[in-house]
Scaffold this active site. Structure first.
Site, PDB file in Angstrom:
ATOM      1  N   ASP A   1       0.821  -1.224   0.000  1.00  0.00           N
ATOM      2  CA  ASP A   1       0.000   0.000   0.000  1.00  0.00           C
ATOM      3  C   ASP A   1       0.850   1.266   0.000  1.00  0.00           C
ATOM      4  OD1 ASP A   1       1.039  -0.084   2.512  1.00  0.00           O
ATOM      5  OD2 ASP A   1      -0.883   0.106   3.577  1.00  0.00           O
ATOM      6  N   GLN A   2       2.164   1.087  -0.262  1.00  0.00           N
ATOM      7  CA  GLN A   2       3.134   2.183  -0.381  1.00  0.00           C
ATOM      8  C   GLN A   2       3.533   2.808   0.953  1.00  0.00           C
ATOM      9  OE1 GLN A   2       4.726   2.749  -3.427  1.00  0.00           O
ATOM     10  NE2 GLN A   2       3.577   0.848  -3.748  1.00  0.00           N
ATOM     11  N   GLU A   3       3.146   2.203   2.079  1.00  0.00           N
ATOM     12  CA  GLU A   3       3.704   2.630   3.361  1.00  0.00           C
ATOM     13  C   GLU A   3       5.206   2.354   3.361  1.00  0.00           C
ATOM     14  OE1 GLU A   3       1.936   0.919   6.777  1.00  0.00           O
ATOM     15  OE2 GLU A   3       0.020   1.955   6.538  1.00  0.00           O
TER      16      GLU A   3
ATOM     17  N   HIS B   1      16.719  27.716  -1.370  1.00  0.00           N
ATOM     18  CA  HIS B   1      16.075  28.656  -2.283  1.00  0.00           C
ATOM     19  C   HIS B   1      15.958  30.045  -1.655  1.00  0.00           C
ATOM     20  CE1 HIS B   1      13.551  30.054  -5.524  1.00  0.00           C
ATOM     21  NE2 HIS B   1      12.581  30.371  -4.681  1.00  0.00           N
TER      22      HIS B   1
ATOM     23  N   ASP C   1      16.453  36.790 -12.836  1.00  0.00           N
ATOM     24  CA  ASP C   1      15.396  37.642 -12.286  1.00  0.00           C
ATOM     25  C   ASP C   1      16.008  38.560 -11.241  1.00  0.00           C
ATOM     26  OD1 ASP C   1      15.585  36.143  -9.829  1.00  0.00           O
ATOM     27  OD2 ASP C   1      14.257  34.653 -10.725  1.00  0.00           O
TER      28      ASP C   1
ATOM     29  N   LYS D   1      12.000  39.895 -15.587  1.00  0.00           N
ATOM     30  CA  LYS D   1      10.871  39.171 -16.176  1.00  0.00           C
ATOM     31  C   LYS D   1       9.575  39.551 -15.477  1.00  0.00           C
ATOM     32  CE  LYS D   1      11.508  35.054 -13.267  1.00  0.00           C
ATOM     33  NZ  LYS D   1      11.921  33.653 -13.237  1.00  0.00           N
TER      34      LYS D   1
ATOM     35  N   ASP E   1      21.560  30.409 -11.226  1.00  0.00           N
ATOM     36  CA  ASP E   1      20.342  30.333 -10.428  1.00  0.00           C
ATOM     37  C   ASP E   1      20.442  29.117  -9.525  1.00  0.00           C
ATOM     38  OD1 ASP E   1      17.901  31.118  -9.460  1.00  0.00           O
ATOM     39  OD2 ASP E   1      16.838  30.978 -11.377  1.00  0.00           O
TER      40      ASP E   1
ATOM     41  N   ASP F   1      13.583  24.041 -13.175  1.00  0.00           N
ATOM     42  CA  ASP F   1      12.493  23.066 -13.101  1.00  0.00           C
ATOM     43  C   ASP F   1      12.065  22.666 -14.510  1.00  0.00           C
ATOM     44  OD1 ASP F   1      10.302  21.521 -12.483  1.00  0.00           O
ATOM     45  OD2 ASP F   1       9.463  22.894 -11.022  1.00  0.00           O
TER      46      ASP F   1
ATOM     47  N   THR G   1      11.639  29.396 -18.337  1.00  0.00           N
ATOM     48  CA  THR G   1      12.218  30.715 -18.089  1.00  0.00           C
ATOM     49  C   THR G   1      13.678  30.750 -18.506  1.00  0.00           C
ATOM     50  OG1 THR G   1      10.710  31.078 -16.231  1.00  0.00           O
ATOM     51  CG2 THR G   1      12.694  32.433 -16.311  1.00  0.00           C
TER      52      THR G   1
END
Length: 339
Positions: free
Chosen positions: A46-48, A139, A181, A204, A230, A234, A238
């Site tokens: 069950d992915q536990e 970040h 940016d 931007k 940067d 992702d 940009t």
């Protein structure tokens, strides 16, 4: 501060190659074999998530190597459950080594009725029993203040500076570091100062999240080798648009140095077809074969830096010494010797 007992490394499933590379580097530095603690981190049907540590860790100084990258929820839960297993096994100190800190982009309330998820993750880690955090290029620097435990935030800029000085030797006079940016100007300025070159900004404006409406270059990039810097790439929309705008403004070449290669969705295809000559990322996130096979994407190692940082924490010595390229050059064993 006296060192605790032997440093011991344990890894989740997020980036096992990096964990093994850190263990090899620590073995080299110490002159004795350093292996990952024998454990299993598995999932039930069950992915536990289930964790079992097969070695005695009572009174040990434990370092869990686990970036909370995609799938972020699974890797975060692995980290929390490994921490709980070690705490219940009487480990003396637990340091979470998080090369990529997931949820870091949710560091403030940008709109009404939204969460500050980075703070929630900090609370979860502390409650689970983590005593210290070691990470790379958060970040937002203020995330360190979300914790009531020590946080060591390493920087990729010294490694990038070594790489640039090596690969662009003789062409530095024609180089400009570019922030994609306004918010990243401090990061770009730091790298520009390290390699002794100029600075430009791509301003931007977003029509909506994930969509860039307009870009303007602030600064003269005509006939320059532009280095976009940067912390996260992702979907690369940009980044590729910034490279195109710089080329239209007269840049001779465009390269990018980005710490964390999230590279989700169409990112790799966009980068391959973009006007960038190269994208350099670190191995903070384990990359797919598609990324490694891309001709214009190159990965620089972080294991030497993390291995030394772990040893410094274990010895109770300064971690901030790793913020300088002169301190890192010997650790990287001549990889970036000037030509």
């Amino acid at each position: 501060m006296p060192a605790l007992s032997e440093p011991k490394l344990i890894a989740g499933n997020a980036n096992i190659p990096l964990a093994r590379a850190i263990a090899r580097r620590m073995s080299l530095h110490r002159g004795v074999a350093v292996d990952l603690v024998n454990a299993r981190v598995e999932r039930f049907n069950d992915q536990e998530i289930f964790v079992e540590v097969f070695e005695n860790v009572r009174g040990e100084d434990m370092f869990i190597i686990q970036p909370t990258s995609n799938p972020a929820n699974d890797t975060l839960m692995e980290l929390l459950i490994i921490t709980d297993a070690l705490r219940r096994s009487s480990a003396q100190r637990i340091t979470a080594v998080i090369p990529y800190f997931g949820y870091a982009r949710q560091d403030r309330r940008a709109k009404a009725r939204t969460p500050i998820s980075a703070k929630l993750v900090a609370n979860l880690l502390t409650t689970a029993g983590v005593d210290r955090i070691l990470t790379l290029d958060l970040h937002a620097a203020q995330i360190q203040g979300f914790f009531d435990i020590p946080v060591d935030n390493l920087y990729a800029a010294p490694v990038f500076a070594l790489d640039i000085l090596h690969h662009f030797d003789g062409r530095l006079e024609d180089m400009t570091v570019v922030s994609p940016d306004v918010g990243g100007v401090a990061r770009a300025r730091e790298l520009a100062q390290r390699i002794g070159c100029g600075l430009a900004i791509v301003d931007k404006r977003r029509a909506r999240p994930g969509e860039v409406a307009e870009m303007t270059v602030i600064g003269d990039v005509r006939d320059q080798i532009c280095i976009i810097v940067d912390d996260i790439v992702d979907t690369a929309g940009t980044l590729c648009k910034a490279a195109e705008v710089l080329c239209e403004a007269g840049a001779r070449e465009v390269h990018a140095y980005i710490t964390h290669g999230v590279l989700s969705g169409p990112a790799v295809g966009r980068i391959r077809e973009s006007r960038m000559k190269s994208l350099v990322i670190t191995d903070s996130i384990e990359q797919t074969d598609r990324v490694r096979e891309a001709g214009n994407i190159r990965i620089v190692p972080t294991a030497p830096m993390f291995a030394q940082a772990i040893l410094n924490i274990w010895h109770g010595t300064s971690v901030s010494s790793l913020f300088e390229a002169d301190s890192l050059a010997p650790i990287y064993e001549g990889m970036y010797t000037r030509r």
